[in-house]
Motif scaffolding. Structure first.
Motif, mmCIF file in Angstrom:
data_model
loop_
_atom_site.group_PDB
_atom_site.id
_atom_site.type_symbol
_atom_site.label_atom_id
_atom_site.label_comp_id
_atom_site.label_asym_id
_atom_site.label_seq_id
_atom_site.Cartn_x
_atom_site.Cartn_y
_atom_site.Cartn_z
ATOM 1 N N GLN A 11 0.844 -1.277 0.123
ATOM 2 C CA GLN A 11 0.071 0.144 0.072
ATOM 3 C C GLN A 11 0.887 1.160 -0.039
ATOM 4 O O GLN A 11 0.373 2.464 -0.295
ATOM 5 N N SER A 12 2.217 1.143 0.128
ATOM 6 C CA SER A 12 3.023 2.330 0.068
ATOM 7 C C SER A 12 3.523 2.745 -1.020
ATOM 8 O O SER A 12 4.117 3.646 -1.178
ATOM 9 N N SER A 99 -9.125 -5.257 0.822
ATOM 10 C CA SER A 99 -8.635 -4.044 1.720
ATOM 11 C C SER A 99 -8.964 -2.829 0.942
ATOM 12 O O SER A 99 -8.677 -2.683 -0.190
ATOM 13 N N LEU A 100 -8.902 -1.746 1.913
ATOM 14 C CA LEU A 100 -9.017 -0.493 1.591
ATOM 15 C C LEU A 100 -8.011 0.212 0.953
ATOM 16 O O LEU A 100 -6.804 0.041 1.545
ATOM 17 N N ARG A 101 -7.838 0.663 -0.432
ATOM 18 C CA ARG A 101 -6.665 1.289 -0.710
ATOM 19 C C ARG A 101 -6.470 2.590 -0.363
ATOM 20 O O ARG A 101 -7.545 3.629 -0.570
ATOM 21 N N THR A 102 -5.585 2.913 0.078
ATOM 22 C CA THR A 102 -5.089 4.160 0.534
ATOM 23 C C THR A 102 -3.653 4.493 0.126
ATOM 24 O O THR A 102 -2.690 3.939 0.747
ATOM 25 N N ILE A 103 -3.506 5.418 -0.880
ATOM 26 C CA ILE A 103 -2.095 5.719 -1.000
ATOM 27 C C ILE A 103 -1.955 7.452 -0.751
ATOM 28 O O ILE A 103 -2.850 8.072 -0.980
ATOM 29 N N ALA A 104 -0.790 7.587 -0.749
ATOM 30 C CA ALA A 104 -0.297 9.275 -0.578
ATOM 31 C C ALA A 104 -0.311 9.707 -1.680
ATOM 32 O O ALA A 104 0.097 9.303 -2.954
ATOM 33 N N TYR A 209 -10.809 12.348 -1.802
ATOM 34 C CA TYR A 209 -11.170 10.698 -2.327
ATOM 35 C C TYR A 209 -10.138 10.155 -3.117
ATOM 36 O O TYR A 209 -10.185 8.888 -3.348
ATOM 37 N N PRO A 211 -6.942 9.202 -2.851
ATOM 38 C CA PRO A 211 -6.198 8.132 -2.343
ATOM 39 C C PRO A 211 -6.853 6.928 -2.398
ATOM 40 O O PRO A 211 -5.971 5.760 -2.605
ATOM 41 N N HIS A 212 -8.188 6.739 -2.743
ATOM 42 C CA HIS A 212 -8.899 5.448 -2.614
ATOM 43 C C HIS A 212 -9.422 4.907 -3.955
ATOM 44 O O HIS A 212 -9.684 3.784 -4.045
ATOM 45 N N CYS A 305 -18.230 10.974 -5.005
ATOM 46 C CA CYS A 305 -18.091 12.144 -4.213
ATOM 47 C C CYS A 305 -19.123 12.879 -4.349
ATOM 48 O O CYS A 305 -19.347 13.644 -5.478
#
Length: 346
Positions: A11-12, A99-104, A209, A211-212, A305
C-alpha cells in the motif's frame, strides 16, 4: 485489451496498478433486475386490463388478463433467482480487493479540463474560478467548434485553449482528457464544464477521495448540495440514480454509483492513459456513462464524491434541455450498459 493485473499488496507504493479485470463475470444481478422489471410490468398490465374488461363488458379479455397475470410470474421468479445467486454466491468474488486502498498523493497539482460549447457568458468566470485554486496548475478549455466568443474569452481568462471541430459531447470530453494527459507535471486531472454548474472549491472534496480510487466521480444527488433551480429536474435526478444503479448492478461489488450524467470528476493521469484507447469519442451525450462502464469493465477503481451543483449560466445545449431529451439520453445509456456500446456511436 487487458488493462489489469493483480494488485500489489504494498500500500505504500506510489501508484498501485488496476484491479483484476471484471471481464468474465456474468452480470446476473443486472439480468435478474431486468427480468424482474419486465415481469412486473407485464403483471401490472394484466391487472389494469381487469377494470377495463369489467367496465366495458369485454369478456374476451378474460383469458388475456389471466395469461398476463399468471405468466408474468415466470420472469419475476427467474429474476429473483438470478439476483439472489449473484448476491449470495458470487458477491465476494466480484468485489475489488480485500482491503481499503489508501495511497499518499505526493503531487497534488491538478490540470483542469473544461468542456465548452457556445459558453461565452460563463467560460471566463469558470476559468478564473479554477485558476484561483491553489492546487490547479493550469486550466484547459476545449471549445466544441463554438460559434460565439467562447474560445477568445477562455484564452483571455488564462486558459490553454483548443478547438475541437468534430461535433459531439463525447468528442469534446475525449479531447479534453487527451490534451490533459499530455502534461506530465500533474498526476491528477479534473474534468468539468465551462457553464458554471460546477465550482473549483469542490476540488478539495475530490482530492480527499483521490487516495482511494483511480476515478473520483462527483455526484449531484446529495440533496442539500444542489441548488433548487437547476436544469437537473426531478425526472432527470431520479433517472440518473436509476441508470447509476443499473450500472452498479452490472458491476456488482465494484462501486456505488448514483450519478452517470455528471461531468465533474477527478482521474489519476496514468489511469486515463490506459483508458483512453478503449473509449469511443463518437458516443455523444451518453459519453459519461460509457466512460464509467468502460473503466469498471477494465478494472479501474471508482468512488463517488458528493459535489455542489449550481444553475448553469446561459442556455443548456446537452441532455438537460428538457425531460424528453433527458429520457432519450437515459435510454441510450441503458442500451449501451445492457447491450454494449459498439452501435451507440452517432
Amino acid at each position: 485489451m487487458e488493462l489489469a493485473t493483480a494488485r500489489t499488496d504494498d500500500q505504500s507504493s506510489s501508484r498501485p496498478v488496476f484491479e483484476a479485470s471484471a471481464k468474465g463475470h456474468v452480470p446476473l444481478l443486472l439480468y435478474g433486475a431486468l427480468l424482474f422489471c419486465i415481469g412486473s410490468l407485464v403483471h401490472l398490465l394484466g391487472v389494469c386490463i381487469g377494470p377495463i374488461r369489467i367496465v366495458f363488458q369485454i369478456h374476451a379479455l378474460v383469458r388475456v388478463e389471466e395469461a398476463l397475470v399468471w405468466y408474468s410470474g415466470i420472469p419475476i421468479v427467474l429474476g429473483i433467482g438470478l439476483i439472489l445467486a449473484d448476491i449470495v454466491l458470487f458477491y465476494d468474488d466480484k468485489r475489488f480487493g480485500k482491503s481499503l486502498r489508501t495511497i499518499a498523493i505526493a503531487n497534488r497539482n491538478v490540470t483542469v479540463a473544461l468542456t465548452a460549447y457556445n459558453d461565452e457568458d460563463s467560460i471566463a468566470d469558470a476559468v478564473r474560478d479554477f485558476l484561483a485554486h491553489r492546487d490547479v496548475r493550469r486550466v484547459i478549455v476545449v471549445s466544441n467548434n463554438s460559434v460565439d466568443a467562447t474560445f477568445a474569452n477562455a484564452k483571455a481568462a488564462g486558459a490553454v485553449t483548443f478547438d475541437e471541430l468534430s461535433p459531439g459531447y463525447g468528442r469534446c470530453v475525449f479531447r479534453c482528457l487527451s490534451e490533459a494527459v499530455a502534461f506530465d507535471d500533474t498526476d491528477l486531472i479534473v474534468l468539468s464544464e465551462g457553464d458554471r454548474t460546477f465550482r473549483a472549491m469542490d476540488i478539495e472534496k475530490l482530492l480527499a477521495y483521490a487516495p482511494h480510487a483511480d476515478i473520483v466521480n462527483g455526484t449531484r444527488t446529495s440533496e442539500l448540495m444542489r441548488e433548487h433551480a437547476t436544469q437537473l429536474s426531478t425526472f432527470m435526478y431520479y433517472g440518473n440514480v436509476f441508470v447509476g444503479k443499473l450500472l452498479e448492478a452490472k458491476h456488482l461489488g465494484r462501486g456505488t454509483i448514483t450519478d452517470v450524467g455528471t461531468t465533474y470528476k477527478l482521474c489519476h493521469r496514468d489511469a486515463l492513459v490506459a483508458l483512453l484507447p478503449l473509449l469511443n469519442p463518437a458516443i455523444n451525450l451518453e459519453f459519461n456513462a460509457h466512460f464509467l462502464d468502460v473503466a469498471l469493465e477494465n478494472g479501474a477503481l471508482l468512488v463517488e464524491c458528493p459535489i455542489s451543483f449550481y444553475p448553469r449560466v446561459g442556455i443548456s445545449k446537452g441532455g438537460n434541455i428538457n425531460n424528453l431529451r433527458g429520457f432519450s439520453v437515459g435510454m441510450k445509456m441503458m442500451r449501451g450498459i445492457i447491450f454494449g456500446w459498439k452501435k451507440q456511436a452517432a
